[in-house]
Enzyme design. Structure first.
Site, PDB file in Angstrom:
ATOM      1  N   HIS A 136       0.861  -1.185   0.000  1.00 15.36           N
ATOM      2  CA  HIS A 136       0.000   0.000   0.000  1.00 15.36           C
ATOM      3  C   HIS A 136       0.901   1.240   0.000  1.00 15.36           C
ATOM      4  O   HIS A 136       2.036   1.181   0.498  1.00 15.36           O
ATOM      5  CB  HIS A 136      -0.832  -0.045   1.285  1.00 15.36           C
ATOM      6  CG  HIS A 136      -1.879   1.006   1.432  1.00 15.36           C
ATOM      7  ND1 HIS A 136      -1.594   2.280   1.842  1.00 15.36           N
ATOM      8  CD2 HIS A 136      -3.213   0.958   1.239  1.00 15.36           C
ATOM      9  CE1 HIS A 136      -2.725   2.984   1.905  1.00 15.36           C
ATOM     10  NE2 HIS A 136      -3.725   2.210   1.542  1.00 15.36           N
ATOM     11  N   ASP A 213       2.539  -4.836   7.753  1.00 16.57           N
ATOM     12  CA  ASP A 213       1.391  -3.947   7.599  1.00 16.57           C
ATOM     13  C   ASP A 213       0.137  -4.814   7.734  1.00 16.57           C
ATOM     14  O   ASP A 213      -0.237  -5.533   6.813  1.00 16.57           O
ATOM     15  CB  ASP A 213       1.456  -3.265   6.228  1.00 16.57           C
ATOM     16  CG  ASP A 213       0.188  -2.477   5.903  1.00 16.57           C
ATOM     17  OD1 ASP A 213      -0.785  -2.543   6.688  1.00 16.57           O
ATOM     18  OD2 ASP A 213       0.169  -1.810   4.852  1.00 16.57           O
ATOM     19  N   GLN A 216      -5.056  -4.955   6.869  1.00 13.37           N
ATOM     20  CA  GLN A 216      -6.118  -5.822   6.334  1.00 13.37           C
ATOM     21  C   GLN A 216      -6.088  -7.216   6.960  1.00 13.37           C
ATOM     22  O   GLN A 216      -6.709  -8.133   6.434  1.00 13.37           O
ATOM     23  CB  GLN A 216      -6.008  -5.949   4.807  1.00 13.37           C
ATOM     24  CG  GLN A 216      -6.136  -4.654   4.051  1.00 13.37           C
ATOM     25  CD  GLN A 216      -7.515  -4.006   4.149  1.00 13.37           C
ATOM     26  OE1 GLN A 216      -8.480  -4.607   4.617  1.00 13.37           O
ATOM     27  NE2 GLN A 216      -7.617  -2.765   3.721  1.00 13.37           N
ATOM     28  N   LYS A 239     -10.947   0.245  10.420  1.00 12.49           N
ATOM     29  CA  LYS A 239     -11.243  -0.930   9.580  1.00 12.49           C
ATOM     30  C   LYS A 239     -11.682  -2.107  10.431  1.00 12.49           C
ATOM     31  O   LYS A 239     -11.825  -3.218   9.926  1.00 12.49           O
ATOM     32  CB  LYS A 239      -9.995  -1.322   8.779  1.00 12.49           C
ATOM     33  CG  LYS A 239      -9.533  -0.259   7.784  1.00 12.49           C
ATOM     34  CD  LYS A 239      -8.337  -0.745   7.003  1.00 12.49           C
ATOM     35  CE  LYS A 239      -7.560   0.354   6.321  1.00 12.49           C
ATOM     36  NZ  LYS A 239      -8.214   0.928   5.149  1.00 12.49           N
ATOM     37  N   CYS A 378      -4.799   2.738  -3.496  1.00 15.05           N
ATOM     38  CA  CYS A 378      -3.489   3.105  -2.949  1.00 15.05           C
ATOM     39  C   CYS A 378      -2.424   2.061  -3.272  1.00 15.05           C
ATOM     40  O   CYS A 378      -1.504   1.827  -2.487  1.00 15.05           O
ATOM     41  CB  CYS A 378      -3.551   3.342  -1.435  1.00 15.05           C
ATOM     42  SG  CYS A 378      -4.546   4.745  -0.982  1.00 15.05           S
TER      43      CYS A 378
END
Ligand code: PMP
Length: 420
Positions: A136, A213, A216, A239, A378
């Site tokens: 991202h 990261d 998600q 999120k 992104c």
């Protein structure tokens, strides 16, 4: 057929009852709103259930106050709740206590914190930072710019044609000069679940570090920093049923202790003279100024909500919807789906329909009440690799249903026929 009672979950999210279709420039006026909302943009931002809204509202209504500094009762109550929210996050991701959990604005800020506080101090010419082609922009742009500032080389592990990380390329790119690997755990575009632990092993063999990261993954599946062997890991509250304005950075304690501050100011100091300052203990050393108190309390409430449902069951539910969507969209014909097969992905599906621009598709879907994302999500360089400028992305969460996937597929069929 669901792993939990989805209808009962939906009752906690009044926004899901909304109709859409009216003029978006006059929000709050429901004139013209006449189609059911089908919200499939959860990878961008999820909705907030009543218990989380109540926790935030309870803070403002009954103990709103600044934290850390006050002797008065409200400040003490706010401090306890805000500080304990760090413990909730630590338990959720398997960290060794609140010292390893820094509250940030979001994943992006967490990434910048490490890039500036660690990267500027540690990187130089001859060093390299290894990313993946599916990063991202939060990670890609940050390390790219830190590379420019420090002279460190930034390398990218290639993605295979079927949307997986090329691990042979990872082995070639990660070498004795690699100081950091920064890798997305679950790709927000391809849905690929990356082998963070294997990458960790590769870079640790060369005495480098790994930043996962987890924007998600933490919201969608059980994540344990020790299992992943991550040195740093970050995610965003918005999120995962929490509010905006709050995210978390996990860092191994000895690393955080060895790093200097990222932002300076109040709340992060211990002793200040006109000439010198010393820093607070972890995690406060990295939380300068008045923090996002209500949001931190809201994040803890969101985690408690998700844990009540169970992260394994949330993962199972999302996988079921993603696989179903993958199969139905494939059957439709003329749809190109990016990333690995339906049964090997996180709960999202990015795709294009032959002959229809992603923005047009998204706009037609909006007429049917179906909210999905259109654009590059992104991940511009990844879209360049895919050979497209944009795609649409449907992303699922615990409150989504099979009927909503059907509504998506029906609307995609209508759009395809409209533009054919
Ligand atoms: N990384 C990934 C994989 C993401 O999906 C996102 C959000 N789209 C981010 C980082 C950035 O999150 P935020 O905008 O909350 O900082």
């Amino acid at each position: 057929q669901y792993p939990f009672d989805v209808e009962a979950i939906r009752d906690d999210f009044p926004i899901l009852e909304r109709l859409v279709g009216g003029d978006p420039t006059s929000p709050g006026e429901d004139e013209g709103d006449d189609v059911d909302l089908v919200y499939l943009d959860n990878a961008a931002t999820s909705h907030t259930p009543d218990p989380v809204v109540d926790a935030i509202s309870d803070y403002y209504r009954s103990y709103n106050s600044n934290v850390h500094r006050g002797i008065h009762q409200l400040s003490q109550e706010a401090s306890v709740a805000y500080e304990e929210a760090h413990d909730v996050v630590a338990d959720f991701i398997g960290a060794n206590g609140r010292e390893e959990v820094i509250f940030t604005k979001n994943t992006t800020e967490a990434m910048n914190l490490v890039a500036y506080a660690w990267g500027l101090a540690e990187l130089g010419p001859g060093d390299n930072v290894v990313l993946t082609q599916m990063e991202h922009h939060a990670s890609l742009v940050t390390w790219q710019q830190i590379g420019k500032k420090t002279g460190a080389e930034v390398r990218f592990i290639e993605v295979t044609d079927d949307g997986r990380l090329d691990m042979a390329d990872a082995e070639a790119k990660i070498d004795g000069d690699t100081e950091m690997v920064s890798a997305v755990h679950v790709s927000n575009t391809l849905g690929t679940v990356n082998p963070i632990r294997e990458l960790a092993e590769l870079v640790h063999d060369h005495d480098g570090l790994i930043f996962a990261d987890a924007a998600q993954s933490v919201p969608n599946r059980p994540v344990d920093v020790a299992d992943l062997d991550a040195d740093f890991l970050a995610f965003s509250g918005h999120k995962m049923c929490g509010p905006t304005g709050i995210g978390a950075l996990y860092g191994r304690r000895e690393l955080l202790e060895s790093m200097g501050p990222y932002l300076y100011g109040g709340e992060m100091i211990r002793k200040v003279t006109f000439e010198e300052s010393t820093w607070e203990d972890l995690p406060w050393k990295f939380e300068a100024g008045t923090p996002s108190i209500a949001q931190g309390i809201g994040l803890a409430a969101a985690i408690e909500y998700l844990e009540d449902v169970g992260m394994e069951r949330i993962e199972e539910h999302e996988s079921l919807l993603a696989e179903y969507a993958y199969d139905r969209l494939t059957d439709l014909g003329g749809v190109e789906i990016y990333g690995p097969p339906g049964d090997e992905r996180g709960g999202l599906v990015a795709f294009n329909v032959d002959g229809v621009h992603a923005h047009d598709l998204s706009s037609v879907l909006n007429d049917y009440g179906v909210a999905i994302r259109a654009g590059d999500h992104c991940t511009q360089p990844l879209h360049d690799e895919l050979g497209v400028a944009a795609s649409v992305r449907a992303s699922f969460y615990l409150y989504n249903t099979v009927e909503e996937v059907d509504a998506l597929v029906d609307a995609v069929r209508e759009a395809r026929d409209l533009f054919a």
